[in-house]
Design a protein around this motif. Structure first.
Motif, mmCIF file in Angstrom:
data_model
loop_
_atom_site.group_PDB
_atom_site.id
_atom_site.type_symbol
_atom_site.label_atom_id
_atom_site.label_comp_id
_atom_site.label_asym_id
_atom_site.label_seq_id
_atom_site.Cartn_x
_atom_site.Cartn_y
_atom_site.Cartn_z
ATOM 1 N N ARG A 65 0.848 -1.193 0.000
ATOM 2 C CA ARG A 65 0.000 0.000 0.000
ATOM 3 C C ARG A 65 0.881 1.240 0.000
ATOM 4 N N LEU A 66 1.251 1.689 -1.169
ATOM 5 C CA LEU A 66 2.180 2.812 -1.278
ATOM 6 C C LEU A 66 1.582 4.098 -0.725
ATOM 7 N N ALA A 67 0.321 4.370 -1.034
ATOM 8 C CA ALA A 67 -0.295 5.624 -0.589
ATOM 9 C C ALA A 67 -0.342 5.707 0.937
ATOM 10 N N SER A 68 -0.778 4.637 1.585
ATOM 11 C CA SER A 68 -0.858 4.659 3.047
ATOM 12 C C SER A 68 0.530 4.654 3.677
ATOM 13 N N LEU A 69 1.472 3.939 3.068
ATOM 14 C CA LEU A 69 2.838 3.925 3.590
ATOM 15 C C LEU A 69 3.460 5.318 3.533
ATOM 16 N N SER A 70 3.224 6.030 2.449
ATOM 17 C CA SER A 70 3.784 7.378 2.331
ATOM 18 C C SER A 70 3.194 8.310 3.388
ATOM 19 N N ARG A 71 1.888 8.180 3.676
ATOM 20 C CA ARG A 71 1.280 9.002 4.729
ATOM 21 C C ARG A 71 1.888 8.668 6.088
ATOM 22 N N CYS A 72 2.074 7.388 6.344
ATOM 23 C CA CYS A 72 2.646 6.956 7.618
ATOM 24 C C CYS A 72 4.056 7.510 7.805
ATOM 25 N N LEU A 73 4.888 7.381 6.786
ATOM 26 C CA LEU A 73 6.273 7.842 6.898
ATOM 27 C C LEU A 73 6.360 9.356 7.022
ATOM 28 N N ARG A 74 5.513 10.060 6.310
ATOM 29 C CA ARG A 74 5.537 11.525 6.407
ATOM 30 C C ARG A 74 5.095 11.990 7.791
ATOM 31 N N SER A 102 -1.768 -12.035 -12.820
ATOM 32 C CA SER A 102 -0.476 -11.740 -13.419
ATOM 33 C C SER A 102 0.490 -11.205 -12.368
ATOM 34 N N VAL A 103 1.753 -11.573 -12.518
ATOM 35 C CA VAL A 103 2.768 -11.135 -11.573
ATOM 36 C C VAL A 103 3.269 -9.735 -11.911
ATOM 37 N N ASP A 104 3.156 -9.335 -13.164
ATOM 38 C CA ASP A 104 3.725 -8.055 -13.598
ATOM 39 C C ASP A 104 3.202 -6.856 -12.809
ATOM 40 N N PRO A 105 1.884 -6.711 -12.597
ATOM 41 C CA PRO A 105 1.417 -5.557 -11.805
ATOM 42 C C PRO A 105 1.971 -5.556 -10.380
ATOM 43 N N LYS A 106 2.102 -6.730 -9.791
ATOM 44 C CA LYS A 106 2.643 -6.810 -8.432
ATOM 45 C C LYS A 106 4.119 -6.427 -8.405
ATOM 46 N N ARG A 111 8.178 -2.478 -6.977
ATOM 47 C CA ARG A 111 9.285 -1.610 -7.382
ATOM 48 C C ARG A 111 9.007 -0.161 -6.997
ATOM 49 N N ARG A 112 7.772 0.283 -7.162
ATOM 50 C CA ARG A 112 7.410 1.650 -6.775
ATOM 51 C C ARG A 112 7.608 1.863 -5.274
ATOM 52 N N ILE A 113 7.224 0.872 -4.485
ATOM 53 C CA ILE A 113 7.378 0.985 -3.031
ATOM 54 C C ILE A 113 8.854 1.044 -2.651
ATOM 55 N N LEU A 114 9.659 0.171 -3.245
ATOM 56 C CA LEU A 114 11.089 0.164 -2.925
ATOM 57 C C LEU A 114 11.764 1.461 -3.354
ATOM 58 N N GLU A 115 11.401 1.975 -4.504
ATOM 59 C CA GLU A 115 11.979 3.244 -4.953
ATOM 60 C C GLU A 115 11.606 4.379 -4.009
ATOM 61 N N PHE A 116 10.364 4.340 -3.521
ATOM 62 C CA PHE A 116 9.925 5.400 -2.611
ATOM 63 C C PHE A 116 10.677 5.344 -1.282
ATOM 64 N N VAL A 117 10.765 4.167 -0.676
ATOM 65 C CA VAL A 117 11.418 4.070 0.633
ATOM 66 C C VAL A 117 12.924 4.302 0.519
ATOM 67 N N ASP A 118 13.515 3.906 -0.608
ATOM 68 C CA ASP A 118 14.948 4.164 -0.792
ATOM 69 C C ASP A 118 15.228 5.662 -0.872
ATOM 70 N N ALA A 119 14.320 6.395 -1.502
ATOM 71 C CA ALA A 119 14.520 7.835 -1.671
ATOM 72 C C ALA A 119 14.006 8.646 -0.486
ATOM 73 N N PHE A 120 13.270 8.009 0.407
ATOM 74 C CA PHE A 120 12.673 8.751 1.528
ATOM 75 C C PHE A 120 13.765 9.284 2.446
ATOM 76 N N ASP A 121 13.692 10.556 2.759
ATOM 77 C CA ASP A 121 14.716 11.215 3.570
ATOM 78 C C ASP A 121 14.376 11.080 5.053
ATOM 79 N N TRP A 122 15.273 10.448 5.796
ATOM 80 C CA TRP A 122 15.110 10.309 7.250
ATOM 81 C C TRP A 122 16.330 10.935 7.914
ATOM 82 N N LYS A 123 16.143 12.093 8.502
ATOM 83 C CA LYS A 123 17.259 12.890 9.004
ATOM 84 C C LYS A 123 17.555 12.681 10.485
ATOM 85 N N PHE A 124 16.822 11.793 11.146
ATOM 86 C CA PHE A 124 16.960 11.665 12.597
ATOM 87 C C PHE A 124 17.908 10.542 13.020
ATOM 88 N N GLY A 125 18.278 9.681 12.105
ATOM 89 C CA GLY A 125 19.150 8.557 12.429
ATOM 90 C C GLY A 125 19.301 7.667 11.213
#
Length: 214
Positions: A65-74, A102-106, A111-125
């Motif tokens: 759930r990319l949308a909910s994960l992004s809200r949680c992290l923000r 089909s496996v392709d959409p999954k 990949r979208r989730i991994l790209e988002f969390v890899d780029a997510f900036d966490w400045k506290f540790g």
């Protein structure tokens, strides 16, 4: 009334002596045994520290759930951490394998989730991303999210569909200082707290808590 026969008298005296000996030993040893059991069962209270040096790890449990994960992290990134060093660990479960779909959409969503969390900036540790190679489910995610490294490490576990208050850490830190590092309030029976009310899911025997401090 007929008195006891003489050959029963030694037996009566021996029984009386054994009873007195047992009573004396029982009451003299019981406090020592109880004290020993108390020490072995419950750890001694941690001395009260004014500025304890503890580590704090946020464990986010995610799936697809990319949308909910992004809200949680923000919301986590917008919280006030009072200048403390806070580590972020993201645990992302693998998508389920289903021959009917089909496996392709999954794969694209993963990949979208991994790209988002890899780029997510966490400045506290430090930020650590754990991505599973197979689907394990939410229960295993909870059970394997945290392996404490010391008695002074605390974990905050939150699922990806939640948002936290900007003041949540101030409350959590107050609880840690008040009930773990304050010897007058310390209790070995307290293993963690929940930031929301636990509830039973109808039709099951499970009690769900979506965010908790361990």
């Amino acid at each position: 009334m007929v008195g006891p026969k003489r050959h029963f008298l030694p037996l009566i005296l021996i029984s009386l002596a054994a009873f007195i000996f047992y009573t004396f030993n029982h009451f003299s040893l019981s406090p020592a045994i109880a004290e020993s059991n108390h020490r072995s069962t419950f750890p001694d209270p941690i001395p009260t520290l004014i500025h304890p040096n503890f580590s704090f790890v946020i464990n986010v449990l995610a799936f697809n759930r990319l949308a909910s994960l992004s809200r949680c992290l923000r919301s986590l990134a917008a919280a006030d951490y009072l200048g403390d060093r806070i580590h972020l660990h993201l645990h992302i479960d693998h998508f389920t394998s289903d021959k009917a779909s089909s496996v392709d959409p999954k794969l694209r969503e993963a990949r979208r989730i991994l790209e988002f969390v890899d780029a997510f900036d966490w400045k506290f540790g430090e930020k650590v991303v754990h991505y599973r190679t197979g689907n394990v489910g939410l229960q295993a995610q909870w059970l394997e999210a945290w392996w404490p490294t010391s008695d002074h490490e605390f974990a905050f576990v939150v699922e990806d569909d939640l948002e936290v208050s900007s003041l949540y850490y101030e409350f959590v830190k107050t609880v840690i200082l008040s009930f773990y590092y304050n010897a007058s309030n310390y209790s070995p029976s307290i293993f963690g707290i929940s930031l929301q009310r636990a509830r039973f899911v109808p039709g099951t025997d499970f009690l769900f808590v979506y965010s908790s401090l361990l």
